[in-house]
Write a protein that holds these residues in place. Structure first.
Motif, PDB file in Angstrom:
ATOM      1  N   ALA A 190     -33.549  31.307  78.839  1.00  0.00           N
ATOM      2  CA  ALA A 190     -34.410  31.216  77.655  1.00  0.00           C
ATOM      3  C   ALA A 190     -34.415  29.819  77.047  1.00  0.00           C
ATOM      4  N   ALA A 191     -33.787  28.845  77.735  1.00  0.00           N
ATOM      5  CA  ALA A 191     -33.680  27.504  77.176  1.00  0.00           C
ATOM      6  C   ALA A 191     -34.969  26.720  77.384  1.00  0.00           C
ATOM      7  N   SER A 192     -35.129  25.670  76.595  1.00  0.00           N
ATOM      8  CA  SER A 192     -36.290  24.785  76.739  1.00  0.00           C
ATOM      9  C   SER A 192     -36.152  23.969  78.015  1.00  0.00           C
ATOM     10  N   ASP A 193     -37.204  23.946  78.835  1.00  0.00           N
ATOM     11  CA  ASP A 193     -37.152  23.198  80.091  1.00  0.00           C
ATOM     12  C   ASP A 193     -36.998  21.704  79.869  1.00  0.00           C
ATOM     13  N   ALA A 194     -37.693  21.170  78.864  1.00  0.00           N
ATOM     14  CA  ALA A 194     -37.814  19.721  78.732  1.00  0.00           C
ATOM     15  C   ALA A 194     -36.472  19.038  78.505  1.00  0.00           C
ATOM     16  N   GLU A 195     -35.570  19.636  77.754  1.00  0.00           N
ATOM     17  CA  GLU A 195     -34.364  18.928  77.347  1.00  0.00           C
ATOM     18  C   GLU A 195     -33.392  18.698  78.503  1.00  0.00           C
ATOM     19  N   TYR A 196     -33.580  19.349  79.642  1.00  0.00           N
ATOM     20  CA  TYR A 196     -32.632  19.218  80.747  1.00  0.00           C
ATOM     21  C   TYR A 196     -33.080  18.199  81.792  1.00  0.00           C
ATOM     22  N   ALA A 197     -34.309  17.649  81.677  1.00  0.00           N
ATOM     23  CA  ALA A 197     -34.801  16.674  82.643  1.00  0.00           C
ATOM     24  C   ALA A 197     -35.590  15.600  81.908  1.00  0.00           C
ATOM     25  N   GLU A 198     -35.136  14.366  82.035  1.00  0.00           N
ATOM     26  CA  GLU A 198     -35.777  13.259  81.318  1.00  0.00           C
ATOM     27  C   GLU A 198     -37.235  13.093  81.748  1.00  0.00           C
ATOM     28  N   ARG A 199     -37.525  13.425  82.992  1.00  0.00           N
ATOM     29  CA  ARG A 199     -38.900  13.287  83.485  1.00  0.00           C
ATOM     30  C   ARG A 199     -39.852  14.221  82.737  1.00  0.00           C
ATOM     31  N   LEU A 200     -39.360  15.397  82.417  1.00  0.00           N
ATOM     32  CA  LEU A 200     -40.189  16.339  81.672  1.00  0.00           C
ATOM     33  C   LEU A 200     -40.278  15.946  80.202  1.00  0.00           C
ATOM     34  N   VAL A 201     -39.237  15.300  79.679  1.00  0.00           N
ATOM     35  CA  VAL A 201     -39.301  14.758  78.319  1.00  0.00           C
ATOM     36  C   VAL A 201     -40.412  13.713  78.232  1.00  0.00           C
ATOM     37  N   LEU A 202     -40.474  12.835  79.235  1.00  0.00           N
ATOM     38  CA  LEU A 202     -41.527  11.819  79.268  1.00  0.00           C
ATOM     39  C   LEU A 202     -42.903  12.475  79.363  1.00  0.00           C
ATOM     40  N   LEU A 203     -43.023  13.483  80.230  1.00  0.00           N
ATOM     41  CA  LEU A 203     -44.306  14.175  80.387  1.00  0.00           C
ATOM     42  C   LEU A 203     -44.720  14.838  79.075  1.00  0.00           C
ATOM     43  N   ASP A 204     -43.743  15.324  78.332  1.00  0.00           N
ATOM     44  CA  ASP A 204     -44.019  16.003  77.068  1.00  0.00           C
ATOM     45  C   ASP A 204     -44.582  15.039  76.022  1.00  0.00           C
ATOM     46  N   LYS A 205     -44.317  13.755  76.191  1.00  0.00           N
ATOM     47  CA  LYS A 205     -44.890  12.737  75.298  1.00  0.00           C
ATOM     48  C   LYS A 205     -46.225  12.204  75.841  1.00  0.00           C
ATOM     49  N   LEU A 206     -46.307  12.097  77.167  1.00  0.00           N
ATOM     50  CA  LEU A 206     -47.478  11.486  77.787  1.00  0.00           C
ATOM     51  C   LEU A 206     -48.714  12.382  77.736  1.00  0.00           C
ATOM     52  N   LEU A 207     -48.547  13.659  78.057  1.00  0.00           N
ATOM     53  CA  LEU A 207     -49.720  14.544  78.145  1.00  0.00           C
ATOM     54  C   LEU A 207     -50.445  14.709  76.806  1.00  0.00           C
ATOM     55  N   PRO A 208     -49.755  14.967  75.685  1.00  0.00           N
ATOM     56  CA  PRO A 208     -50.492  15.074  74.418  1.00  0.00           C
ATOM     57  C   PRO A 208     -51.255  13.802  74.073  1.00  0.00           C
ATOM     58  N   SER A 209     -50.670  12.642  74.393  1.00  0.00           N
ATOM     59  CA  SER A 209     -51.344  11.381  74.118  1.00  0.00           C
ATOM     60  C   SER A 209     -52.612  11.252  74.957  1.00  0.00           C
ATOM     61  N   LEU A 210     -52.532  11.611  76.244  1.00  0.00           N
ATOM     62  CA  LEU A 210     -53.701  11.523  77.120  1.00  0.00           C
ATOM     63  C   LEU A 210     -54.797  12.487  76.669  1.00  0.00           C
ATOM     64  N   ARG A 211     -54.395  13.685  76.267  1.00  0.00           N
ATOM     65  CA  ARG A 211     -55.393  14.654  75.820  1.00  0.00           C
ATOM     66  C   ARG A 211     -56.071  14.180  74.536  1.00  0.00           C
ATOM     67  N   ALA A 212     -55.311  13.600  73.635  1.00  0.00           N
ATOM     68  CA  ALA A 212     -55.886  13.115  72.384  1.00  0.00           C
ATOM     69  C   ALA A 212     -56.887  11.988  72.620  1.00  0.00           C
ATOM     70  N   GLN A 213     -56.680  11.226  73.695  1.00  0.00           N
ATOM     71  CA  GLN A 213     -57.584  10.116  74.010  1.00  0.00           C
ATOM     72  C   GLN A 213     -58.775  10.562  74.858  1.00  0.00           C
ATOM     73  N   GLY A 214     -58.852  11.852  75.178  1.00  0.00           N
ATOM     74  CA  GLY A 214     -59.988  12.368  75.930  1.00  0.00           C
ATOM     75  C   GLY A 214     -59.886  12.224  77.434  1.00  0.00           C
ATOM     76  N   HIS A 215     -58.710  11.924  77.954  1.00  0.00           N
ATOM     77  CA  HIS A 215     -58.545  11.792  79.403  1.00  0.00           C
ATOM     78  C   HIS A 215     -58.394  13.168  80.048  1.00  0.00           C
ATOM     79  N   ARG A 216     -58.696  13.215  81.346  1.00  0.00           N
ATOM     80  CA  ARG A 216     -58.461  14.424  82.135  1.00  0.00           C
ATOM     81  C   ARG A 216     -57.556  14.033  83.299  1.00  0.00           C
ATOM     82  N   VAL A 217     -56.605  14.898  83.618  1.00  0.00           N
ATOM     83  CA  VAL A 217     -55.437  14.485  84.396  1.00  0.00           C
ATOM     84  C   VAL A 217     -55.282  15.313  85.666  1.00  0.00           C
ATOM     85  N   LEU A 218     -54.927  14.628  86.770  1.00  0.00           N
ATOM     86  CA  LEU A 218     -54.445  15.264  87.988  1.00  0.00           C
ATOM     87  C   LEU A 218     -52.943  15.015  88.069  1.00  0.00           C
TER      88      LEU A 218
END
Length: 319
Positions: free
Chosen positions: A162-190
């Motif tokens: 039941a733990a949060s996935d992001a806190e156990y992998a730095e790569r997912l922490v980075l993704l958790d910051k990157l994706l909201p920023s990209l969505r706010a700027q109107g980008h679409r992502v692969l």
């Protein structure tokens, strides 16, 4: 591709055929070493390229610019090459950003346990039979770099269901910051990964964060595959993210509706990453394309990435 291994059964069978003309089609004539070139040239012109040892003695190490130039001239009469820039002079630019990612303290513990083959440390004394296999240690190290939850038995041993996935992998922490920023700027992502189990984890994560998404991997075929592509590329589509297996779907799929590529983990074969980027950076793309490549610093994955770069440099120099 099987022709590049001169000892393969497919290669031996084709060499036995008598044909007045031969044509080989490949997007990647050179992937790993110069010996692959000789294997294909031997099929095309066995009279001239009859001795692999002599060819490799002349060109195998490529330690000088003279060797590179001589090999390029030798290939010139046999090679007809067209790139997308030759066809579309107005192709938009592509910019790649290498993001070196650190690892969390928990990932370091798992990484050390894998190197030491210490199941007791990895599983906190739980039943060793539930842990990962150490027969392919490199694969397990890559799993740790992506996310320790990919290691068999770790989630259960730590009681982390039941733990949060992001806190156990730095790569997912980075993704958790990157994706909201990209969505706010109107980008679409692969977002690409070569591991289906990682795509399972990422799909849970993006659903939890509320990102609209599609998915394509080796288990998605036929009508479902095309329907996902059509939904993502439809005019007015608001689907933000497409999760893809690096080698899934074939190299010809068109996803120019996206303008951003995230390579979550580097592939063993660097050409697979190049072809992944080409899913959206291709003829018909009207927006500048940004590529984010995630590599875990000072790990086995970092060494793999450097080795892959050398392979790409070898192809760039010769082809």
């Amino acid at each position: 591709h099987r022709l590049k291994n001169r000892g393969s059964r497919a290669s031996e069978a084709l060499r036995s055929l008598c044909a007045p003309h031969k044509l080989l089609l490949t997007g990647t004539p050179l992937q790993n070493h110069v010996g692959e070139l000789w294997a294909m040239l031997n099929v095309l012109d066995p009279a001239r390229f009859d001795d692999a040892d002599r060819f490799l003695a002349s060109y195998g190490d490529l330690q000088s610019a003279e060797q590179v130039r001589a090999l390029t001239e030798l290939l010139r009469p046999y090679l007809l090459r067209r790139t997308k820039r030759d066809v579309d002079l107005g192709l938009v630019p592509m910019e790649e950003t290498l993001l070196h990612v650190e690892i969390t303290a928990y990932q370091k513990t798992c990484y050390r346990a894998i190197l030491e083959q210490n199941r007791s440390l990895l599983l906190r004394g739980a039943d060793a039979r539930t842990g990962p296999s150490f027969l392919n240690m490199h694969m397990q190290l890559r799993h740790v770099c992506n996310h320790p939850f990919l290691l068999r038995g770790v989630v259960q041993a730590e009681g982390l269901e039941a733990a949060s996935d992001a806190e156990y992998a730095e790569r997912l922490v980075l993704l958790d910051k990157l994706l909201p920023s990209l969505r706010a700027q109107g980008h679409r992502v692969l977002l690409f990964s070569q591991f289906r189990m990682l795509l399972d984890l990422l799909e849970d994560y993006v659903a939890h964060r509320g990102f609209s998404h599609e998915r394509l991997d080796g288990g998605v075929t036929g009508e479902r595959r095309q329907a996902a592509i059509d939904r993502f590329c439809a005019p007015g589509s608001n689907t933000f993210l497409f999760l893809l297996g690096t080698k899934a779907g074939g190299v010809g799929i068109n996803l120019t509706a996206a303008d951003t590529v995230i390579l979550f983990d580097p592939d063993w074969n660097p050409q697979n990453d190049v072809q992944a980027q080409a899913r959206c950076h291709r003829i018909g793309q009207t927006k500048p394309v940004r590529v984010y490549r995630l590599v875990t610093r000072d790990t086995y994955e970092d060494q793999l990435y450097r080795s892959a770069n050398k392979k790409l440099g070898l192809e760039q120099a010769i082809i």
